[in-house]
Design a protein around this motif. Structure first.
Motif, short mmCIF file in Angstrom:
data_model
loop_
_atom_site.label_atom_id
_atom_site.label_comp_id
_atom_site.label_asym_id
_atom_site.label_seq_id
_atom_site.Cartn_x
_atom_site.Cartn_y
_atom_site.Cartn_z
N GLU A 1 0.80 -1.23 0.00
CA GLU A 1 0.00 0.00 0.00
C GLU A 1 0.83 1.28 0.00
O GLU A 1 0.25 2.37 0.01
CB GLU A 1 -0.94 0.00 1.22
N ASP A 2 2.17 1.18 0.00
CA ASP A 2 2.94 2.42 -0.02
C ASP A 2 4.29 2.20 -0.71
O ASP A 2 4.65 1.08 -1.09
CB ASP A 2 3.11 3.01 1.38
N GLN A 3 5.03 3.28 -0.87
CA GLN A 3 6.28 3.24 -1.61
C GLN A 3 7.35 2.43 -0.90
O GLN A 3 8.18 1.77 -1.56
CB GLN A 3 6.77 4.67 -1.86
N GLU A 4 7.35 2.43 0.43
CA GLU A 4 8.35 1.66 1.15
C GLU A 4 8.17 0.16 0.90
O GLU A 4 9.14 -0.58 0.73
CB GLU A 4 8.28 1.96 2.65
N ALA A 5 6.92 -0.28 0.84
CA ALA A 5 6.65 -1.68 0.54
C ALA A 5 7.14 -2.05 -0.86
O ALA A 5 7.67 -3.15 -1.07
CB ALA A 5 5.15 -1.96 0.67
N ILE A 6 6.97 -1.15 -1.80
CA ILE A 6 7.44 -1.41 -3.17
C ILE A 6 8.96 -1.59 -3.18
O ILE A 6 9.50 -2.47 -3.85
CB ILE A 6 7.01 -0.27 -4.11
N ARG A 7 9.66 -0.75 -2.41
CA ARG A 7 11.12 -0.85 -2.35
C ARG A 7 11.57 -2.18 -1.74
O ARG A 7 12.63 -2.70 -2.08
CB ARG A 7 11.69 0.32 -1.55
N ASN A 8 10.75 -2.74 -0.86
CA ASN A 8 11.11 -3.98 -0.16
C ASN A 8 10.31 -5.17 -0.68
O ASN A 8 10.13 -6.16 0.05
CB ASN A 8 10.87 -3.81 1.35
N ILE A 9 9.85 -5.10 -1.92
CA ILE A 9 8.84 -6.05 -2.39
C ILE A 9 9.32 -7.49 -2.37
O ILE A 9 8.57 -8.39 -1.97
CB ILE A 9 8.32 -5.64 -3.79
N ASP A 10 10.54 -7.78 -2.79
CA ASP A 10 10.99 -9.17 -2.84
C ASP A 10 11.02 -9.80 -1.45
O ASP A 10 10.62 -10.95 -1.27
CB ASP A 10 12.35 -9.28 -3.51
N GLY A 11 11.51 -9.05 -0.47
CA GLY A 11 11.55 -9.57 0.89
C GLY A 11 10.16 -9.85 1.43
O GLY A 11 9.93 -10.86 2.10
N ILE A 12 9.22 -8.94 1.15
CA ILE A 12 7.84 -9.13 1.61
C ILE A 12 7.23 -10.35 0.94
O ILE A 12 6.56 -11.18 1.59
CB ILE A 12 7.01 -7.87 1.32
N ILE A 13 7.43 -10.49 -0.36
CA ILE A 13 6.87 -11.65 -1.09
C ILE A 13 7.40 -12.95 -0.50
O ILE A 13 6.63 -13.90 -0.26
CB ILE A 13 7.21 -11.55 -2.59
N ASN A 14 8.69 -13.01 -0.25
CA ASN A 14 9.28 -14.25 0.28
C ASN A 14 8.78 -14.56 1.68
O ASN A 14 8.66 -15.73 2.06
CB ASN A 14 10.80 -14.14 0.27
N ALA A 15 8.46 -13.53 2.47
CA ALA A 15 8.04 -13.75 3.86
C ALA A 15 6.57 -14.13 3.97
O ALA A 15 6.17 -14.80 4.92
CB ALA A 15 8.30 -12.49 4.69
N ALA A 16 5.75 -13.73 3.01
CA ALA A 16 4.30 -13.93 3.08
C ALA A 16 3.88 -15.19 2.33
O ALA A 16 4.64 -15.77 1.55
CB ALA A 16 3.59 -12.70 2.51
N ASP A 17 2.64 -15.60 2.55
CA ASP A 17 2.03 -16.69 1.78
C ASP A 17 1.33 -16.16 0.54
O ASP A 17 1.07 -16.91 -0.41
CB ASP A 17 1.02 -17.46 2.64
N GLY A 18 0.99 -14.89 0.56
CA GLY A 18 0.33 -14.25 -0.57
C GLY A 18 0.46 -12.75 -0.48
O GLY A 18 0.78 -12.20 0.59
N ILE A 19 0.24 -12.08 -1.60
CA ILE A 19 0.38 -10.63 -1.70
C ILE A 19 -0.93 -10.04 -2.23
O ILE A 19 -1.55 -10.61 -3.13
CB ILE A 19 1.53 -10.25 -2.65
N MET A 20 -1.31 -8.90 -1.67
CA MET A 20 -2.46 -8.17 -2.20
C MET A 20 -1.98 -6.82 -2.74
O MET A 20 -1.39 -6.03 -2.00
CB MET A 20 -3.53 -7.93 -1.14
N VAL A 21 -2.22 -6.57 -4.02
CA VAL A 21 -1.94 -5.27 -4.61
C VAL A 21 -3.14 -4.38 -4.29
O VAL A 21 -4.15 -4.41 -4.99
CB VAL A 21 -1.71 -5.37 -6.13
N ALA A 22 -3.03 -3.64 -3.19
CA ALA A 22 -4.15 -2.84 -2.67
C ALA A 22 -4.12 -1.47 -3.32
O ALA A 22 -3.49 -0.53 -2.82
CB ALA A 22 -4.06 -2.74 -1.15
#
Length: 466
Positions: free
Chosen positions: A220-241
């Motif tokens: 939901e924000d620019q910081e998440a976009i910058r860290n996207i690969d790490g977030i994807i690997n940590a989660a079971d799924g991603i929502m492009v909100a």
């Protein structure tokens, strides 16, 4: 036969009755979303039980997603809405600070004054009101209104490009999380996730409560976009909100960001949801705009696992028609092919490489389909990430595993009792599929299995015919 792309429907006042829940399931809903920004905790338990009962009657494995509010910055309560025009001055102050300006609202984030500076943009209600911060004081910020609009109570505030020192989980989130675990929901979504550590914190908090839900991270924000690969690997799924995200970034960048996130989810092997304003006009109108049809079609063409409805089914006039519209668009676009990102998945393990071989095999045989036997749900979810042309018929012995597969594109889950004898399981699965009419006699079937046989796990690929 229903669409491969999964449909998520947000529940609200217009869709809360048992009759409407049944109609939405019939129309194609795979997962119901409970928005904890508005949902009472007792309702979460009640509606989850009702969804389970109705889905069981319909022989469906409809899942429940609990969407935590997260560290959202919101305006306070107003006696009457303010009608603002360009040039008006509005202050956002701490709860115990005295009002000084004609237009004044409290703000729920006490650290706001430490995170912003004069000149920063401030956006209210997903872009409905635009402002610029002109002064930052210890107990308030002062803003100049740039666009005409109405400011109501508890409206969401965005600060594009500003790094906020908000916690990953608020006190409300912790209480809502406990309710979600007690209700046994299948998916829990974390809002305003900014890095992998936030996902880990949510998962740890859930597991400490005894929860087993899959974790969805909302981008939901620019910081998440910058860290996207790490977030994807940590989660079971991603929502492009796309609501908050569309405010945080330049609007012309949003389609590119959506496509980039969807592609990275494919490559890294995670499920992905495209959400927000997919059929916004159908809140009031019985037909979508042609632009909305194209938007939905693009998400399906990108081969997202799921597409989500928010206000359309929570408070709109045509909730069932909205679901039917998504289903119609998805089925048509799926027949035309997709982006093919599934071919780019990084294969890290022998099991993933085995699944790739199975998908290549099924894609090379005319009219072939996949049968998957699974104990934990890993195989069909991982297989779906490779985007085979066929559907995946997944068999497991647990209803909870069936529901966790509801987010995976092209997977249809069936619950059957498992035997230690693989031939017995296979015969039971074939009987189920023949009964559905979805697998004609003579259909080539690629059977993938990781079931426990006596004292060991069997990973296998087998070709049979229905």
């Amino acid at each position: 036969m229903s669409q491969k792309t999964r449909i998520i429907s947000t529940l609200g006042p217009v869709s809360d009755s048992n009759e409407m829940l049944g109609q939405l399931i019939d129309a194609g809903v795979n997962i119901f979303r409970l928005n904890m920004s508005h949902a009472p905790r007792e309702w979460v338990k009640d509606v989850t039980l009702r969804i389970r009962a109705i889905a069981k009657e319909k022989k469906r494995h409809t899942a429940v997603l609990c969407d935590l509010q997260g560290p959202s910055i919101r305006t306070g309560d107003l006696d009457e809405p303010y009608m603002l025009v360009p040039g008006d001055v509005l202050e956002f102050r701490k709860r115990d600070a005295e009002q000084k300006e004609k237009y004044s609202s409290t703000v729920n984030y006490e650290g706001l004054m430490d995170d912003v500076r004069a000149g920063d943009p401030l956006v209210v209600d997903n872009g409905y009101l635009l402002m610029t911060i002109t002064e930052v004081l210890p107990d308030r910020i002062v803003c100049e209104v740039k666009t005409e609009g109405k400011l109501g109570s508890r409206r969401h505030i965005n600060l594009p490009g500003v790094r906020l020192n908000l916690p990953a989980l608020t006190a409300k989130d912790h209480g809502d999380l406990a309710t979600a675990v007690e209700a046994g929901v299948d998916f829990i979504a974390g809002s305003f996730v900014r890095d992998a550590a936030h996902v880990d914190e949510l998962r740890k908090a859930m597991e400490e409560l005894g929860g087993e839900a899959h974790i969805v991270a909302k981008i939901e924000d620019q910081e998440a976009i910058r860290n996207i690969d790490g977030i994807i690997n940590a989660a079971d799924g991603i929502m492009v909100a796309r609501g908050d995200l569309g405010v945080e970034v330049e609007f012309e960048e949003l389609p590119l960001i959506q496509r980039r996130i969807v592609r990275r989810c494919h490559v890294l092997g995670r499920r992905v949801i495209v959400a927000t304003q997919m059929l916004e006009s159908m809140i009031e109108n019985p037909m979508p705009t042609r632009a909305e049809v194209t938007d939905v079609a693009n998400a399906v063409f990108e081969e997202a696992d799921a597409i989500m409805l928010s206000g359309e089914t929570a408070m709109g006039r045509y909730p069932v028609q909205c679901v039917e519209t998504l289903s119609r668009i998805a089925q048509r676009i799926e027949r035309s092919g997709g982006m093919g990102y599934g071919k780019e998945v990084i294969l890290r393990t022998e099991r993933q490489k085995t699944l790739r071989a199975a998908v290549n095999l099924v894609d090379s045989i005319a009219d072939a389909q996949i049968i998957c036997f699974t104990r934990r749900g890993f195989l069909p979810v991982a297989c779906a990430q490779l985007r085979p042309q066929s559907r995946i018929h997944a068999f497991t012995s647990k209803s909870g595993i069936c529901r966790k597969m509801a987010l995976s594109r092209g997977v249809r889950a069936y619950q059957i009792p498992f035997s230690e004898d693989h031939d017995t399981n296979q015969a039971a699965a074939l009987e189920v599929l023949r009964g559905t009419g979805e697998v004609p006699e003579g259909t080539p079937l690629i059977v993938i299995s990781d079931t426990l046989q006596k004292d060991h796990t069997v990973d296998s690929i087998l070709i049979i015919h229905a």
